[in-house]
Design a protein around this motif. Structure first.
Motif, PDB file in Angstrom:
ATOM      1  N   UNK A  25       8.439   1.788  15.299  1.00  0.00           N
ATOM      2  CA  UNK A  25       7.682   1.085  14.257  1.00  0.00           C
ATOM      3  C   UNK A  25       6.179   1.149  14.543  1.00  0.00           C
ATOM      4  N   UNK A  26       5.806   0.902  15.813  1.00  0.00           N
ATOM      5  CA  UNK A  26       4.385   0.947  16.164  1.00  0.00           C
ATOM      6  C   UNK A  26       3.791   2.317  15.958  1.00  0.00           C
ATOM      7  N   UNK A  27       4.478   3.348  16.484  1.00  0.00           N
ATOM      8  CA  UNK A  27       3.966   4.713  16.324  1.00  0.00           C
ATOM      9  C   UNK A  27       3.977   5.140  14.858  1.00  0.00           C
ATOM     10  N   UNK A  28       5.032   4.792  14.132  1.00  0.00           N
ATOM     11  CA  UNK A  28       5.119   5.182  12.717  1.00  0.00           C
ATOM     12  C   UNK A  28       3.996   4.562  11.907  1.00  0.00           C
ATOM     13  N   UNK A  29       3.646   3.320  12.200  1.00  0.00           N
ATOM     14  CA  UNK A  29       2.556   2.656  11.476  1.00  0.00           C
ATOM     15  C   UNK A  29       1.241   3.382  11.711  1.00  0.00           C
ATOM     16  N   UNK A  30       0.972   3.701  12.989  1.00  0.00           N
ATOM     17  CA  UNK A  30      -0.263   4.414  13.296  1.00  0.00           C
ATOM     18  C   UNK A  30      -0.284   5.807  12.712  1.00  0.00           C
ATOM     19  N   UNK A  31       0.833   6.534  12.830  1.00  0.00           N
ATOM     20  CA  UNK A  31       0.884   7.906  12.315  1.00  0.00           C
ATOM     21  C   UNK A  31       0.791   7.926  10.796  1.00  0.00           C
ATOM     22  N   UNK A  32       1.441   6.953  10.117  1.00  0.00           N
ATOM     23  CA  UNK A  32       1.357   6.892   8.645  1.00  0.00           C
ATOM     24  C   UNK A  32      -0.088   6.711   8.199  1.00  0.00           C
ATOM     25  N   UNK A  33      -0.814   5.842   8.889  1.00  0.00           N
ATOM     26  CA  UNK A  33      -2.240   5.660   8.562  1.00  0.00           C
ATOM     27  C   UNK A  33      -3.008   6.956   8.784  1.00  0.00           C
ATOM     28  N   UNK A  34      -2.693   7.658   9.879  1.00  0.00           N
ATOM     29  CA  UNK A  34      -3.365   8.930  10.149  1.00  0.00           C
ATOM     30  C   UNK A  34      -3.069   9.958   9.065  1.00  0.00           C
ATOM     31  N   UNK A 664     -20.206  -2.047  -7.298  1.00  0.00           N
ATOM     32  CA  UNK A 664     -19.695  -2.178  -5.925  1.00  0.00           C
ATOM     33  C   UNK A 664     -18.278  -1.617  -5.816  1.00  0.00           C
ATOM     34  N   UNK A 665     -17.982  -0.628  -6.647  1.00  0.00           N
ATOM     35  CA  UNK A 665     -16.634  -0.050  -6.655  1.00  0.00           C
ATOM     36  C   UNK A 665     -16.283   0.546  -5.294  1.00  0.00           C
ATOM     37  N   UNK A 666     -17.191   1.340  -4.719  1.00  0.00           N
ATOM     38  CA  UNK A 666     -16.887   1.950  -3.430  1.00  0.00           C
ATOM     39  C   UNK A 666     -16.771   0.894  -2.341  1.00  0.00           C
ATOM     40  N   UNK A 667     -17.548  -0.189  -2.430  1.00  0.00           N
ATOM     41  CA  UNK A 667     -17.429  -1.268  -1.449  1.00  0.00           C
ATOM     42  C   UNK A 667     -16.063  -1.930  -1.558  1.00  0.00           C
ATOM     43  N   UNK A 668     -15.582  -2.114  -2.771  1.00  0.00           N
ATOM     44  CA  UNK A 668     -14.249  -2.695  -2.955  1.00  0.00           C
ATOM     45  C   UNK A 668     -13.165  -1.776  -2.407  1.00  0.00           C
ATOM     46  N   UNK A 669     -13.355  -0.472  -2.594  1.00  0.00           N
ATOM     47  CA  UNK A 669     -12.392   0.486  -2.047  1.00  0.00           C
ATOM     48  C   UNK A 669     -12.378   0.407  -0.523  1.00  0.00           C
ATOM     49  N   UNK A 670     -13.575   0.398   0.076  1.00  0.00           N
ATOM     50  CA  UNK A 670     -13.651   0.324   1.539  1.00  0.00           C
ATOM     51  C   UNK A 670     -13.074  -0.997   2.040  1.00  0.00           C
ATOM     52  N   UNK A 671     -13.275  -2.075   1.280  1.00  0.00           N
ATOM     53  CA  UNK A 671     -12.728  -3.369   1.681  1.00  0.00           C
ATOM     54  C   UNK A 671     -11.201  -3.309   1.712  1.00  0.00           C
ATOM     55  N   UNK A 672     -10.604  -2.756   0.661  1.00  0.00           N
ATOM     56  CA  UNK A 672      -9.140  -2.685   0.612  1.00  0.00           C
ATOM     57  C   UNK A 672      -8.584  -1.790   1.707  1.00  0.00           C
ATOM     58  N   UNK A 674     -10.083  -1.165   4.598  1.00  0.00           N
ATOM     59  CA  UNK A 674     -10.292  -1.855   5.872  1.00  0.00           C
ATOM     60  C   UNK A 674      -9.282  -2.972   6.051  1.00  0.00           C
ATOM     61  N   UNK A 675      -8.991  -3.693   4.972  1.00  0.00           N
ATOM     62  CA  UNK A 675      -7.984  -4.757   5.065  1.00  0.00           C
ATOM     63  C   UNK A 675      -6.622  -4.181   5.460  1.00  0.00           C
ATOM     64  N   UNK A 676      -6.254  -3.069   4.813  1.00  0.00           N
ATOM     65  CA  UNK A 676      -4.953  -2.471   5.106  1.00  0.00           C
ATOM     66  C   UNK A 676      -4.886  -1.977   6.544  1.00  0.00           C
ATOM     67  N   UNK A 677      -5.918  -1.261   6.966  1.00  0.00           N
ATOM     68  CA  UNK A 677      -5.899  -0.701   8.321  1.00  0.00           C
ATOM     69  C   UNK A 677      -6.079  -1.788   9.375  1.00  0.00           C
ATOM     70  N   UNK A 678      -6.833  -2.832   9.056  1.00  0.00           N
ATOM     71  CA  UNK A 678      -6.952  -3.952   9.995  1.00  0.00           C
ATOM     72  C   UNK A 678      -5.594  -4.633  10.167  1.00  0.00           C
ATOM     73  N   UNK A 679      -4.847  -4.764   9.065  1.00  0.00           N
ATOM     74  CA  UNK A 679      -3.514  -5.346   9.154  1.00  0.00           C
ATOM     75  C   UNK A 679      -2.601  -4.506  10.032  1.00  0.00           C
TER      76      UNK A 679
END
Length: 796
Positions: A25-34, A664-672, A674-679
């Motif tokens: 699960x840990x590796x799959x989460x990281x690899x999926x993000x990659x 601020x469309x690109x800022x909203x994209x980066x926020x989403x 960042x939120x996903x990858x931070x999670x």
């Protein structure tokens, strides 16, 4: 031997299911993000790389060197012709002028269909298709767009307009004014290009749309949709061309304008990334995503190391027996690498499935059509193979070496201790690294979210709430007056104004000015806004000196803002009242009022000098301030009245606050993102903590049993684990906080008006991290604390 390694590895994989599941699960989460990050980055890096002569294709761009340096991807319309005729650098030169959000009408049988095309139309010189690779499916390349009244459309639009009917020689009507005959059909425009137009019209007809822009003397203005492209000859150096470009300014401009107006070449590969010229994807954001991917895969590998070393004592006898039976250290090492490879391969399979589920979300975020197509996507397949090899050796090398070094006599006698399986300090360092990354991403998420909230909630100097922008398709004064009169009678309508745009808009007009008969123009430009006398009242703009505009059909007087006064070097707004102002070298009128400053762009830009004047011929919107409590009845009434006033057009509307949020469309994209990858980072970090707490619980089994026999309480035993991890999280925070502060300061430097990074953000980040850690380690530490001390003391 390899098959034997795999068989034993699979046996251990199925035997230790919980260990394997956590790692997968840990590796799959990281690899999926990659995988998603790789797909996103490779998609953006592929923009306009499919053109066969991309290395020789350049866009001509404009720079203004006066009060600072201004940049524009657009150029004066005559520039392309001048470049073609005055220089011998280019093999082909083409001009294109596009207009977006245009109404297209098509007669299909007896039915008249109307379509609002987002990318609109583009008046295009035929050489454009000699420069760029947009294949022609139907029609004659030698004659396309050379005759007036002709058009090219993409295959997708041809099917949209005419279905299965042959589109050749069919007629489309543009903006209810001009008819064009289709003489060619292009293959659909690829997703990975910034050249998005799908309707190309004969350049000869540009004079019908806008005679001034089409004129050969229109050097003094730049319309944002006017572009020029050049295909340089194979032996021409772009630096040589750049050195010759000032000759154009000397030839076609006079006086001070010769120094102000500059033209340059921009490589086609730079168009997608250069923010100075409205590039969509700033490379620093792509680099940020790249490093996030690296961090995530590293933290996932750290989890594996922590869990593997925590399990090392449990496998000591197995390794001892293997060595007694003749296994070499290298064989034990490769055995563990094989087990790691099985876990990694399982994680990659799961990661691909997760990526397939997550990709539609990513496509929706970027309004794109990216796809995985794993087996037909060579670069992605190679990336996964390389990633699998790297993760296998990154995760498996250290635990494999630890197991391989076991002394068989000590292993069989259960005499192995902590020092035999590797220092605990390394695992502390790894956990600190994990949570440093997690806390950096949490802080980044909080700052980006805070800046977006600051942009939305700050006082903009005007009222943006409950304002509906209704488009005005034409400048017929009778229709505009009728529309205004009927809308004013509706209940729920508080105010309305006919204007070009709202106080803050993405579409702006800036031009030169002369103040009070001075000898030359000012060294700065003014943002002109055409509006009626109700503009101030509708948007809540505040007068600080003078009076409002009187009702008028044409520009007979001006309102200016406080920044305008400051740029003139005057001390008081009252000093400009009654003074003459000449705008665009043509309109001359007195200044009658000064309005309080308002933000006329996004927070990334400084407030500019603004002047407001009436001009019926340049109104593009009807701004209506409504009572939101009656919106359910008011908005349908708007549509009914608008359709009766403009029956030949399609009705559209937009709330002003939604339009401003688009800044601020690109800022909203980066926020989403960042939120996903931070999670994901927090999830992986939590698994890492679980691995380390498992290791500690195994190591301290007898110690905990002895403490309980001697009277230790459960809270006291829990503190044994708590103090260790509290120390690690504090160290992680001390590392993450300054790095995150530096990175977010860099991000906020893009904004002229920004939030401050206060201590609350850092306290929230570390508080949240402690809460997550407490939940993560709680179950395992409580289980250890509640264990029967008799059984603990008997543990071998």
């Amino acid at each position: 031997m390899l098959i034997n390694y795999i068989k034993i590895g699979w046996r251990n994989f199925t035997r230790h299911r919980s260990f394997a599941a956590i790692n997968v699960v840990g590796l799959a989460s990281g690899i999926a993000c990659c995988i998603l990050i790789f797909t996103l980055i490779s998609f953006h890096l592929s923009f306009d790389t499919f053109h066969t002569r991309k290395d020789r294709i350049y866009r001509l761009v404009t720079q203004w060197h006066d009060d600072g340096i201004g940049y524009s991807p657009a150029v004066p319309q005559p520039l392309g012709k001048a470049f073609r005729e005055d220089f011998d650098f280019a093999e082909k030169t083409a001009r294109i002028v596009d207009y977006q959000n245009i109404l297209i009408s098509v007669k299909n049988g007896g039915e008249l269909k109307k379509f609002s095309e987002r990318w609109g139309i583009a008046y295009t010189e035929p050489a454009y298709f000699d420069i760029f690779d947009f294949p022609l499916l139907k029609g004659d390349r030698a004659t396309m767009l050379k005759e007036p009244g002709t058009a090219l459309v993409t295959e997708k639009l041809a099917k949209k307009y005419f279905g299965d009917k042959n589109p050749m020689n069919q007629v489309i009507r543009v903006d209810n004014r001009f008819d064009y005959k289709i003489t060619g059909v292009l293959r659909d425009i690829p997703e990975n290009t910034d050249l998005r137009q799908e309707i190309y019209l004969s350049y000869i007809n540009l004079k019908d749309w806008n005679p001034w822009i089409a004129g050969n003397d229109s050097w003094g203005g730049v319309y944002s949709g006017c572009k020029a492209y050049a295909l340089l000859k194979p032996n021409v150096n772009s630096k040589k061309v750049a050195a010759a470009m000032p000759l154009i300014s000397k030839k076609y401009f006079k006086g001070r304008d010769q120094k102000i107006w500059r033209f340059a070449l921009q490589p086609v590969a730079d168009m997608h990334f250069n923010p100075d010229y409205d590039g969509y994807a700033d490379t620093k954001y792509l680099w940020a995503l790249f490093f996030i991917g690296v961090f995530l895969i590293v933290t996932a590998s750290v989890n594996f190391i922590n869990l593997a070393t925590a399990q090392a004592l449990n496998r000591s006898r197995e390794v001892g027996i293997r060595k007694v039976l003749g296994s070499l250290q290298s064989q034990v090492f490769w055995q563990f690498i094989a087990e790691t490879a099985i876990i990694t391969a399982s994680a990659i399979v799961l990661a691909v499935a997760i990526s397939a589920v997550g990709l539609p979300w990513l496509n929706n975020l970027f309004e794109s059509e990216m796809s995985l197509h794993l087996f037909s996507n060579g670069p992605l397949l190679a990336f996964l193979v390389l990633l699998g090899v790297v993760v296998t050796f990154l995760s498996g090398s250290y635990p494999g070496l630890v197991l391989a070094r076991f002394q068989p006599v000590l292993a069989l006698k259960s005499k192995l201790s902590q020092r035999h399986i590797g220092g605990f300090s390394l695992r502390r360092i790894l956990v600190v690294a994990q949570f440093s990354i997690s806390q950096m991403m949490i802080i980044g998420t909080l700052v980006i979210a805070g800046q977006i909230r600051y942009s939305r909630t700050s006082d903009l100097g005007f009222n943006k709430d409950a304002v509906v922008m209704l488009p005005l398709p034409d400048n017929d004064k009778v229709k505009m007056t009728a529309l205004r009169s009927r809308l004013q009678e509706l209940p729920g309508v508080q105010n309305l104004s006919l204007c070009w745009q709202a106080p803050a808009a993405s579409s702006n007009n800036t031009t030169g000015l002369i103040y009070e008969n001075r000898a030359e123009e000012e060294h700065w430009s003014v943002n002109t806004k055409n509006a009626d006398d109700q503009y101030l009242k509708t948007f809540g703009l505040t007068l600080v000196a003078g009076r409002n505009l009187y009702p008028a059909d044409t520009a007979r007087e001006f309102l200016v803002n406080e920044t305008f006064v400051k740029k003139l070097g005057l001390k008081s707004p009252k000093e400009v009242i009654g003074k003459l102002l000449t705008v665009n070298r043509t309109v001359k009128a007195p200044i009658v009022g000064v309005v309080k400053d308002f933000y006329n762009y996004s927070f990334r830009s400084e407030i500019s000098a603004v002047c407001i004047s009436s001009d019926w011929g340049n109104y593009g919107n009807c701004a209506v301030k409504i009572d939101m409590r009656s919106a359910k009845t008011t908005l349908p009434a708007f549509q009914k009245i608008w359709n009766e006033t403009y029956p030949d057009y399609l009705y559209e509307y937009q709330f002003l606050d939604d339009s401003i949020a688009g800044f601020y469309r690109m800022d909203n994209i980066m926020l989403k993102l960042t939120q996903a990858f931070a999670g994901i980072a927090v999830l992986i970090g939590s698994l890492g903590l679980y691995g380390l707490i498992s290791f500690m619980a195994v190591r301290k089994t007898k110690e905990i049993g002895l403490r309980k026999v001697l009277g230790a309480t459960i809270p006291g035993i829990l503190w044994i684990f708590g103090k260790e991890f509290s120390r690690l999280l504090v160290i992680a925070f001390l590392i993450a906080a300054p790095l995150a502060w530096w990175a977010m300061r860099k991000y906020l430097e893009e904004f002229q008006y920004k939030m401050g990074i206060g201590p609350g953000i850092f306290l929230l980040a570390i508080g949240g991290t402690f809460a997550i850690a407490a939940v993560t380690i709680g179950y395992r530490s409580i289980k250890a604390a509640l264990a029967n001390p008799v059984k603990s003391l008997r543990t071998e």
